[in-house]
Design a protein around this motif. Structure first.
Motif, short mmCIF file in Angstrom:
data_model
loop_
_atom_site.label_atom_id
_atom_site.label_comp_id
_atom_site.label_asym_id
_atom_site.label_seq_id
_atom_site.Cartn_x
_atom_site.Cartn_y
_atom_site.Cartn_z
N SER A 79 0.83 -1.21 0.00
CA SER A 79 0.00 0.00 0.00
C SER A 79 0.86 1.26 0.00
CB SER A 79 -0.91 0.01 1.23
OG SER A 79 -1.90 -0.98 1.14
N PRO A 80 0.52 2.24 -0.83
CA PRO A 80 1.31 3.47 -0.89
C PRO A 80 1.40 4.22 0.44
CG PRO A 80 -0.16 3.32 -2.78
CD PRO A 80 -0.54 2.21 -1.84
N SER A 84 4.41 6.53 1.77
CA SER A 84 4.12 7.94 1.95
C SER A 84 4.61 8.43 3.31
CB SER A 84 2.62 8.19 1.82
OG SER A 84 2.31 9.56 1.94
N GLN A 204 -5.57 5.59 -1.21
CA GLN A 204 -4.39 5.81 -0.37
C GLN A 204 -4.78 6.09 1.08
OE1 GLN A 204 -0.89 7.61 -1.75
NE2 GLN A 204 -1.17 7.03 -3.86
N ASP A 356 -5.79 3.49 -5.51
CA ASP A 356 -4.56 4.06 -4.96
C ASP A 356 -3.65 4.64 -6.02
OD1 ASP A 356 -5.36 3.38 -2.39
OD2 ASP A 356 -4.04 1.66 -2.21
#
Length: 385
Positions: A79-80, A84, A204, A356
């Motif tokens: 998952s971004p 991040s 996201q 996302d």
């Protein structure tokens, strides 16, 4: 500095295992809670992931561009939101300070950024200034030994968590160009700085953005990066190539995850008495995705090597960002198609990734901005002969 190959391989293998064994199983939890567990944040701090690109003398690992790309490929596989969290500390939140900051500024902030004690945030975008960063309206008025900041920043990544903001504000009120913009280091908790509620986004989840509002926010004059007025936009431009290559590598890693999930599903899902992976039209989608992801990987790796060799890669970095971000969107679309009705259901990761990855075509410069950068560079070279 460049790591020796054995050390780089060990770091990459460690991150790969952590991503696949620890982070991938947490993806649904992060999506449901819109938050990254505190113990994961602590683990990433312990692993040194917040300071991968920060020089060793300030407590970081000091990865060069090619090395950072290899780690970003691995981080893109999940998952971004996880990327991040650490991305700004390694990218736009620290690189401007590394390149243009004073020694006092570096000593004060870089070790805390490298350890993850401070989360960085890059406050450039405004309600009326995005791609046209030169039109920003946030002002910084000199008042004795301080500046007084007023204005609103929008969609600022990590703002709800941030301990340090790099804030771009206009110090020359007579200028209507980027030349009148300066960059300030503003700590969270400074009177006059307020962070708005978390934005509600398409995807996201766990990667938080919010407005940042400045109302007569007083900061010392030595908060300007480098101590020089009017250099802020130039500082921002200096970090763009690295940021665009990093995002390109993240897009490539995400595409490879989507391909793996799609291939696995196609080999397990049966229709008409055989796995759908045996069907040529499904094979065509898998092959197209594989070829495009491989092209992006090669493009990003080659551009990283050129940057490490000291070449100007602004045009190539824009090419990589444009291609990789568009590519992962196509791969995500095919992944949903291969999954069929299941791909539209939230129980499968491809549904989440489909939402996302859409953001990658927008931030760090939209596709259209990259096209403009590329074309202008081509025309400039042609005129030079």
């Amino acid at each position: 500095m460049a790591l020796d190959q054995e050390t780089l391989d060990q770091l990459r293998d460690m991150v790969r295992r952590y991503v696949r064994e620890r982070l991938v199983p947490l993806e649904e939890t992060v999506a449901e809670t819109d938050d990254i567990p505190a113990d994961v944040v602590a683990e990433m701090q312990e692993m040194g992931l917040f300071g991968m690109t920060i020089p060793e003398e300030y407590g970081g690992i000091g990865l060069n561009m090619s090395e950072e790309i290899q780690i970003a490929f691995e981080l893109g596989y999940t998952s971004p939101a996880f990327r991040s969290l650490i991305g700004t500390n390694n990218g736009i939140g620290s690189q401007g300070l590394i390149i243009d900051g004073t020694e006092e500024q570096k000593a004060k902030y870089l070790p805390r950024l490298a350890s993850g004690e401070l989360i960085a945030s890059f406050a450039l975008t405004e309600p009326g200034a995005g791609s046209d960063a030169g039109s920003l309206k946030t002002s910084a008025r000199r008042d004795g030994d301080h500046y007084v900041l007023n204005g609103t920043k929008r969609f600022i990544t990590n703002a709800p968590r941030a301990g340090l903001f790099t804030v771009f504000a206009r110090t020359d009120p007579t200028s209507r160009s980027a030349a009148g913009v300066s960059a300030f280091l503003v700590e969270a908790g400074t009177p006059g700085l307020t962070v708005g509620p978390r934005d509600k986004k398409m995807g996201q989840k766990g990667a938080h953005t919010a407005d940042v509002i400045f109302e007569d926010c007083r900061v010392p004059a030595d908060a300007i990066i480098g101590g020089i007025e009017g250099q802020g936009f130039k500082t921002a431009m200096k970090v763009l190539d690295r940021g665009r290559l990093h995002i390109s590598a993240i897009c490539t890693g995400a595409a490879e995850r989507l391909i793996d999930d799609s291939l696995r599903y196609a080999m397990e899902r049966e229709q008409f008495g055989a796995p759908i992976a045996d069907k040529q039209l499904v094979q065509a989608m898998l092959a197209d995705s594989r070829a495009e992801a491989y092209a992006a990987r090669c493009m990003v790796e080659e551009t990283g090597r050129r940057k490490d060799a000291g070449q100007n890669v602004s045009e190539e970095a824009a090419c990589a960002k444009m291609y990789a971000s568009e590519m992962v969107g196509r791969v995500a679309d095919r992944a949903v198609q291969i999954h069929g009705g299941a791909g539209y259901m939230q129980e499968y990761a491809v549904e989440r990734f489909y939402r996302d990855v859409r953001l990658f075509r927008i931030y760090e410069g939209t596709t259209q901005i990259q096209q403009t950068v590329i074309a202008k560079s081509m025309i400039r070279r042609a005129k030079q002969g």
